[in-house]
Write a protein that holds these residues in place. Structure first.
Motif, PDB file in Angstrom:
ATOM      1  N   ASN A 101       0.814  -1.215   0.000  1.00  0.00           N
ATOM      2  CA  ASN A 101       0.000   0.000   0.000  1.00  0.00           C
ATOM      3  C   ASN A 101       0.850   1.268   0.000  1.00  0.00           C
ATOM      4  O   ASN A 101       0.479   2.261  -0.620  1.00  0.00           O
ATOM      5  N   VAL A 102       1.981   1.232   0.701  1.00  0.00           N
ATOM      6  CA  VAL A 102       2.876   2.397   0.692  1.00  0.00           C
ATOM      7  C   VAL A 102       3.435   2.619  -0.710  1.00  0.00           C
ATOM      8  O   VAL A 102       3.454   3.748  -1.225  1.00  0.00           O
ATOM      9  N   VAL A 103       3.880   1.537  -1.352  1.00  0.00           N
ATOM     10  CA  VAL A 103       4.411   1.656  -2.714  1.00  0.00           C
ATOM     11  C   VAL A 103       3.313   2.126  -3.666  1.00  0.00           C
ATOM     12  O   VAL A 103       3.536   2.983  -4.534  1.00  0.00           O
ATOM     13  N   ASN A 104       2.105   1.591  -3.497  1.00  0.00           N
ATOM     14  CA  ASN A 104       0.996   1.986  -4.365  1.00  0.00           C
ATOM     15  C   ASN A 104       0.670   3.470  -4.198  1.00  0.00           C
ATOM     16  O   ASN A 104       0.520   4.198  -5.195  1.00  0.00           O
ATOM     17  N   SER A 105       0.560   3.927  -2.961  1.00  0.00           N
ATOM     18  CA  SER A 105       0.250   5.339  -2.724  1.00  0.00           C
ATOM     19  C   SER A 105       1.354   6.241  -3.260  1.00  0.00           C
ATOM     20  O   SER A 105       1.071   7.300  -3.834  1.00  0.00           O
ATOM     21  N   SER A 106       2.585   5.823  -3.098  1.00  0.00           N
ATOM     22  CA  SER A 106       3.706   6.606  -3.621  1.00  0.00           C
ATOM     23  C   SER A 106       3.680   6.639  -5.139  1.00  0.00           C
ATOM     24  O   SER A 106       3.951   7.681  -5.754  1.00  0.00           O
ATOM     25  N   ALA A 107       3.339   5.505  -5.757  1.00  0.00           N
ATOM     26  CA  ALA A 107       3.269   5.457  -7.218  1.00  0.00           C
ATOM     27  C   ALA A 107       2.152   6.351  -7.738  1.00  0.00           C
ATOM     28  O   ALA A 107       2.325   7.078  -8.727  1.00  0.00           O
ATOM     29  N   VAL A 108       0.998   6.309  -7.076  1.00  0.00           N
ATOM     30  CA  VAL A 108      -0.127   7.156  -7.499  1.00  0.00           C
ATOM     31  C   VAL A 108       0.247   8.625  -7.394  1.00  0.00           C
ATOM     32  O   VAL A 108      -0.022   9.429  -8.305  1.00  0.00           O
ATOM     33  N   ALA A 109       0.893   8.998  -6.279  1.00  0.00           N
ATOM     34  CA  ALA A 109       1.298  10.399  -6.094  1.00  0.00           C
ATOM     35  C   ALA A 109       2.354  10.801  -7.120  1.00  0.00           C
ATOM     36  O   ALA A 109       2.306  11.905  -7.686  1.00  0.00           O
ATOM     37  N   SER A 110       3.320   9.915  -7.375  1.00  0.00           N
ATOM     38  CA  SER A 110       4.387  10.225  -8.332  1.00  0.00           C
ATOM     39  C   SER A 110       3.833  10.358  -9.743  1.00  0.00           C
ATOM     40  O   SER A 110       4.185  11.288 -10.477  1.00  0.00           O
ATOM     41  N   ILE A 111       2.958   9.433 -10.125  1.00  0.00           N
ATOM     42  CA  ILE A 111       2.364   9.491 -11.464  1.00  0.00           C
ATOM     43  C   ILE A 111       1.494  10.731 -11.604  1.00  0.00           C
ATOM     44  O   ILE A 111       1.510  11.412 -12.635  1.00  0.00           O
ATOM     45  N   GLY A 112       0.731  11.038 -10.542  1.00  0.00           N
ATOM     46  CA  GLY A 112      -0.107  12.226 -10.589  1.00  0.00           C
ATOM     47  C   GLY A 112       0.702  13.492 -10.804  1.00  0.00           C
ATOM     48  O   GLY A 112       0.322  14.356 -11.610  1.00  0.00           O
ATOM     49  N   ARG A 113       1.828  13.615 -10.116  1.00  0.00           N
ATOM     50  CA  ARG A 113       2.660  14.805 -10.300  1.00  0.00           C
ATOM     51  C   ARG A 113       3.289  14.823 -11.690  1.00  0.00           C
ATOM     52  O   ARG A 113       3.386  15.885 -12.322  1.00  0.00           O
ATOM     53  N   SER A 114       3.705  13.645 -12.181  1.00  0.00           N
ATOM     54  CA  SER A 114       4.274  13.594 -13.533  1.00  0.00           C
ATOM     55  C   SER A 114       3.251  14.016 -14.580  1.00  0.00           C
ATOM     56  O   SER A 114       3.564  14.745 -15.522  1.00  0.00           O
ATOM     57  N   VAL A 115       2.003  13.546 -14.410  1.00  0.00           N
ATOM     58  CA  VAL A 115       0.954  13.925 -15.354  1.00  0.00           C
ATOM     59  C   VAL A 115       0.714  15.435 -15.308  1.00  0.00           C
ATOM     60  O   VAL A 115       0.590  16.098 -16.345  1.00  0.00           O
ATOM     61  N   ASP A 116       0.658  15.993 -14.104  1.00  0.00           N
ATOM     62  CA  ASP A 116       0.436  17.438 -13.978  1.00  0.00           C
ATOM     63  C   ASP A 116       1.577  18.239 -14.595  1.00  0.00           C
ATOM     64  O   ASP A 116       1.354  19.274 -15.227  1.00  0.00           O
ATOM     65  N   ARG A 117       2.802  17.755 -14.407  1.00  0.00           N
ATOM     66  CA  ARG A 117       3.974  18.510 -14.880  1.00  0.00           C
ATOM     67  C   ARG A 117       4.261  18.283 -16.358  1.00  0.00           C
ATOM     68  O   ARG A 117       4.713  19.198 -17.047  1.00  0.00           O
ATOM     69  N   GLN A 118       4.003  17.069 -16.841  1.00  0.00           N
ATOM     70  CA  GLN A 118       4.517  16.709 -18.167  1.00  0.00           C
ATOM     71  C   GLN A 118       3.438  16.337 -19.182  1.00  0.00           C
ATOM     72  O   GLN A 118       3.777  16.047 -20.328  1.00  0.00           O
ATOM     73  N   PHE A 119       2.189  16.348 -18.779  1.00  0.00           N
ATOM     74  CA  PHE A 119       1.131  16.028 -19.738  1.00  0.00           C
ATOM     75  C   PHE A 119       0.420  17.314 -20.121  1.00  0.00           C
ATOM     76  O   PHE A 119      -0.374  17.853 -19.349  1.00  0.00           O
ATOM     77  N   GLY A 120       0.708  17.805 -21.316  1.00  0.00           N
ATOM     78  CA  GLY A 120       0.151  19.074 -21.755  1.00  0.00           C
ATOM     79  C   GLY A 120      -1.023  18.938 -22.688  1.00  0.00           C
ATOM     80  O   GLY A 120      -1.656  19.941 -23.054  1.00  0.00           O
ATOM     81  N   ALA A 121      -1.351  17.721 -23.119  1.00  0.00           N
ATOM     82  CA  ALA A 121      -2.476  17.525 -24.037  1.00  0.00           C
ATOM     83  C   ALA A 121      -3.792  17.688 -23.282  1.00  0.00           C
ATOM     84  O   ALA A 121      -3.874  17.503 -22.066  1.00  0.00           O
ATOM     85  N   ASP A 122      -4.834  18.044 -24.019  1.00  0.00           N
ATOM     86  CA  ASP A 122      -6.156  18.144 -23.408  1.00  0.00           C
ATOM     87  C   ASP A 122      -6.766  16.766 -23.195  1.00  0.00           C
ATOM     88  O   ASP A 122      -7.465  16.537 -22.211  1.00  0.00           O
ATOM     89  N   TYR A 123      -6.507  15.853 -24.135  1.00  0.00           N
ATOM     90  CA  TYR A 123      -7.056  14.510 -24.029  1.00  0.00           C
ATOM     91  C   TYR A 123      -6.016  13.473 -24.458  1.00  0.00           C
ATOM     92  O   TYR A 123      -5.155  13.744 -25.293  1.00  0.00           O
ATOM     93  N   MET A 124      -6.142  12.298 -23.852  1.00  0.00           N
ATOM     94  CA  MET A 124      -5.320  11.152 -24.243  1.00  0.00           C
ATOM     95  C   MET A 124      -6.239  10.081 -24.800  1.00  0.00           C
ATOM     96  O   MET A 124      -7.326   9.840 -24.263  1.00  0.00           O
ATOM     97  N   ILE A 125      -5.806   9.437 -25.875  1.00  0.00           N
ATOM     98  CA  ILE A 125      -6.558   8.328 -26.467  1.00  0.00           C
ATOM     99  C   ILE A 125      -5.767   7.050 -26.225  1.00  0.00           C
ATOM    100  O   ILE A 125      -4.596   6.945 -26.604  1.00  0.00           O
ATOM    101  N   ILE A 126      -6.390   6.089 -25.553  1.00  0.00           N
ATOM    102  CA  ILE A 126      -5.731   4.815 -25.262  1.00  0.00           C
ATOM    103  C   ILE A 126      -6.639   3.675 -25.701  1.00  0.00           C
ATOM    104  O   ILE A 126      -7.845   3.849 -25.882  1.00  0.00           O
TER     105      ILE A 126
END
Length: 834
Positions: free
Chosen positions: A502-527
């Motif tokens: 759970n600690v690793v999961n929470s850290s991963a969610v927080a890290s990914i969230g910050r990366s998305v905020d900092r480095q994802f400039g598109a309005d939408y992603m298509i997956i």
């Protein structure tokens, strides 16, 4: 002494049954894992025995670049269909069959895809006399006809003559079902067949095959292979049919081996937890039978005979527990097989070999004997004169020795954990596993020392809230710190691992969230929901939607750089620069036909400079000098290398996007609906804004946490059994004491409350120990992976508090039966007990 051993086993049926249950649960996971993987391996062997059974030689393009887990398309290029005519001329060739394969799933009448992830969804060209037969109807002919396997037909709700929607990596096709394919046991996989020309157009490339298979006229496959190889161009190879089938089996065996190791790890964790229960149980049994064992010594039994008697009881428990565990493993394997097959027909059932039998008894009996060894040694040291004493207690060693041993084990284990996380040594995962195990043992050794201050604090409110029962509960938990610690340690292990995850999961969610905020400039992603990517035509369609300023298809693949495989991302640089907030440190994003961008870490580790030239080889075998056009700041969205889109497309037979980034004039509901409308022919594609991207990652990570928590639940259940066992034995041990308490006025309700509170404080102590270790382990993993994107440490405080409460609930539930039993004791008989 054999009679003594058998008498003791029959005299303590219930106690030893609870102990055997600890063995049963752990052995069940071990046995079930081996039975399940053996069964799956047998089914795949039977399946592959029918695939390509008449193939003598397989002709295919050479693999210039090894496949990677991040690759969306096959790294082996197709071969031209014209090569088949040349192969027919080779002496000894009876027949030539060109194969086309790719992704194709079926959308049912309910509008849902029969399957997207999991078992393979195979599209292919129909070949008469091939691996499969038509069960009813006929083979597909022409661009609007399809044949589907019988299991998928039932799930989708289609019949012959129906119009079915086929989900591809390109636009969805609506086709007429003209045939039902008989496949046998495919374990959830689907088969969709088209005529050859249609399959080439939809799945590969017109005029090409994935491979060409040859049927021999009687010539040995090795001889025919050599003859064929002499006629092939340099970028094409020939292998025997046996080698082809072995490759298919090897791929599956690797997957099964990984699954086997994963399940065995959690099975051994359950067995490890059970060892604490067994040790605790036999320690208490030896303590309760001190006078009996002393009498045996007094009438002539040697120390060795006493040790054998106790070990004989352990052997009996181990054999019974292993036998029941083996039988339970059969049920577990059947459940896993049903889950993996997804209800598909044709299952060949379970396969039984000697392996699970050997491992079940080896693990169950060995762990039981090892756990009971030290209590048996203590039993042998009881002096014969102790039989004449009214009150006999086993001698206890000083806790100082424990402090030294426990501290050393914990520190050494922590060092191995750090080394494993840092990828030091040839087997980092082995180092990590050994280190974690040593930490658990070290903390378990230290637990008696830790238990006194912690339980005093935890139980400090009991006298105020519950009066005399609360005070007695706290003192009972403090009375024997070794027993309390052994009981708590079993619960500690499972909760420690769950907490770390759970600690690793929470850290991963927080890290990914910050990366998305900092480095994802598109309005939408298509997956894509499907495997292997999707057609870039979908992104072109989005680019023409109203309000869309820019739509960029992003590709991922592998190339060889300086002879080593390297992952690359590619796409339109203008869209990537804006959509991923690319920040250049030097050079330019003008890549042309030979440009390559690298991130700062890659440039530093390889001593790349702007203008450096690198020899590269692509998946089609072509070689080219790539130019380092620029160096950019580390970017988690992009990765370490950006390849010129022109270069990527020039060397990829069927380019598939793994993601799309969209910029719109005005973000909002209307613009998102416009993008989704442009993708109406691609139901497998999802449109996500920034918040949905983060939510999607979190859901995926949460699923992993749930999966591992379920696997660890067995160890937590075993720990709960251990609490029940300890309390039940404690009630027996304190029979006279309980009678005296009842005699001086303690009511049955108060007595039961005392036992429940004692159980709760022990369980909460174990939960706190586990959470403390889990947080430390999770923090160590986060710190070790900080340079790989896991750069935020986040402790899920609310979740951990819930685990503490869960520990208390486990303690409360575990105490119900022992407390009920204590309350039913006859006062006079209890007082008269010796």
């Amino acid at each position: 002494m054999t009679k003594v051993t058998l008498r003791n086993l029959t005299a303590h049926k219930l106690r030893l049954a609870l102990t055997a249950l600890s063995v049963v649960l752990g052995v069940a996971m071990v046995a079930g894992t081996f039975i399940f993987t053996d069964s799956m391996s047998k089914q795949f062997d039977d399946l592959f025995a029918g695939i390509g059974k008449n193939v003598a030689v397989d002709v295919r393009a050479k693999q210039a670049v090894q496949s990677g887990s991040d690759e969306q398309v096959s790294s082996r290029p197709p071969v031209p269909a014209a090569l088949a005519d040349e192969l027919r001329k080779v002496e000894g060739v009876k027949d030539v069959v060109g194969n086309v394969g790719g992704y194709a799933a079926v959308i049912g009448k309910n509008g849902k895809t029969v399957a997207t992830l999991g078992p393979p969804q195979m599209g292919m060209n129909w070949v008469n006399g091939g691996d499969y037969d038509i069960q009813s109807g006929r083979a597909p002919q022409g661009p609007s006809e399809v044949a589907i396997d019988e299991a998928t037909m039932k799930k989708a709700g289609y019949g012959l003559g129906d119009r079915a929607r086929i989900l591809l990596q390109g636009p969805t096709q609506t086709m007429t079902v003209v045939g039902v394919i008989k496949t046998g046991n495919m374990m959830g996989a689907t088969v969709t067949a088209f005529d050859t020309a249609t399959a080439q157009r939809l799945l590969l490339k017109p005029g090409y095959f994935n491979d060409i298979q040859l049927v021999s006229s009687g010539v040995g496959e090795t001889v025919l292979r050599d003859r064929v190889a002499r006629t092939l161009p340099g970028d094409v190879e020939a292998i025997t049919g046996s080698a082809l089938r072995d490759e298919l089996k090897d791929d599956i065996q690797q997957l099964l081996s990984f699954l086997q190791v994963l399940l065995l790890v959690f099975g051994l964790i359950a067995v490890f937890v059970g060892a604490f229960i067994i040790f605790n149980t036999f320690s208490m049994l030896v303590a309760q039978r001190t006078r009996e064992l002393a009498l045996l010594r007094a009438i002539g039994a040697s120390r060795r005979q006493v040790t054998r008697a106790v070990m004989g009881e352990a052997l009996g428990v181990g054999i019974v527990g292993s036998t029941i565990g083996l039988l339970a493993g059969v049920g577990l394997a059947a459940g896993l097989q049903a889950l993996m097959s997804d209800g598909s027909e044709g299952s060949t059932g379970l396969t039984f070999t000697v392996t699970p039998v050997i491992w079940s008894y080896a693990v169950g009996v060995t762990i039981t004997l090892i756990s009971a060894y030290f209590p048996s040694r203590r039993a042998a040291k009881i002096a014969p004169v102790a039989a004449m004493r009214d009150d006999v207690a086993l001698p206890q060693r000083s806790l100082r020795r424990r402090a030294g041993i426990g501290s050393a084990l914990t520190v050494l284990g922590a060092g191995l954990v750090v080394a494993g996380i840092a990828d030091a040594g040839p087997e980092p995962l082995l180092l990590l596993g050994i280190g974690v195990g040593m930490v658990f043992i070290g903390v378990a050794v230290l637990a008696p020392i830790l238990s006194k201050p912690v339980i005093r604090v935890l139980g400090g409110v009991f006298p105020r809230l519950f009066g005399t029962p609360g005070r007695l509960a706290r003192e009972n938990a403090l009375r024997n710190p070794r027993r309390t610690a052994a009981t708590a340690s079993a619960l500690m292990i499972g909760l420690a691992l769950v907490s770390a995850i759970n600690v690793v999961n929470s850290s991963a969610v927080a890290s990914i969230g910050r990366s998305v905020d900092r480095q994802f400039g598109a309005d939408y992603m298509i997956i894509s929901e499907t495997q292997g990517g999707f057609s870039p035509d979908a992104i072109k369609a989005v680019g023409q939607a109203p309000g869309v300023d820019q739509a960029t298809a992003m590709y991922v693949g592998n190339i060889n750089v300086n002879g080593k495989r390297a992952s690359v991302l590619s796409g339109d640089m203008a869209g990537i620069t804006e959509g991923a907030k690319l920040k250049m440190l030097s050079g330019s994003t003008d890549l042309g036909a030979d440009g390559l961008l690298v991130d700062e870490d890659t440039a530093k580790s390889n001593d790349y400079k702007v203008g450096s030239t690198l020899p590269a080889q692509f998946t089609d075998g072509a070689r080219q000098q790539l130019r380092v056009a620029g160096i950019y700041e580390k970017n988690d969205v992009i990765g370490s290398r950006l390849l010129s889109e022109q270069a990527y497309l020039a060397h990829t037979a069927k380019p598939l996007a793994f993601m799309g980034m969209v910029q719109v004039a005005t973000p909002g509901t209307a613009s998102k609906q416009a993008v989704e409308g442009a993708l109406r022919d691609y139901p497998n594609l999802q449109v996500q804004d920034r918040s949905e991207v983060k939510e999607s990652f979190q859901k995926q990570l949460d699923q992993v946490v749930v999966f591992f928590t379920i696997l660890l639940a067995m160890s937590i259940i075993i720990a709960a059994v251990g609490v029940i066992n300890t309390l039940a034995l404690s009630v027996v041990e304190r029979t006279r004491e309980i009678g005296l308490l009842r005699a001086v006025g303690v009511s049955r309700r108060q007595l039961r409350r005392m036992i429940r509170l004692e159980s709760v404080v022990i369980a909460v102590f174990g939960a706190l120990l586990g959470i403390g270790i889990g947080v430390a382990l999770g923090a160590a993993v986060q710190n070790g992976l900080a340079d790989q994107g896991l750069d935020i440490l986040k402790i899920p405080v609310v979740t951990l508090v819930v685990y503490v409460v869960l520990g208390g609930v486990i303690g409360m539930l575990a105490a119900l039966w022992p407390a009920w039993r204590a309350g039913r004791m006859d006062v006079l008989k209890a007082i008269a007990t010796e």
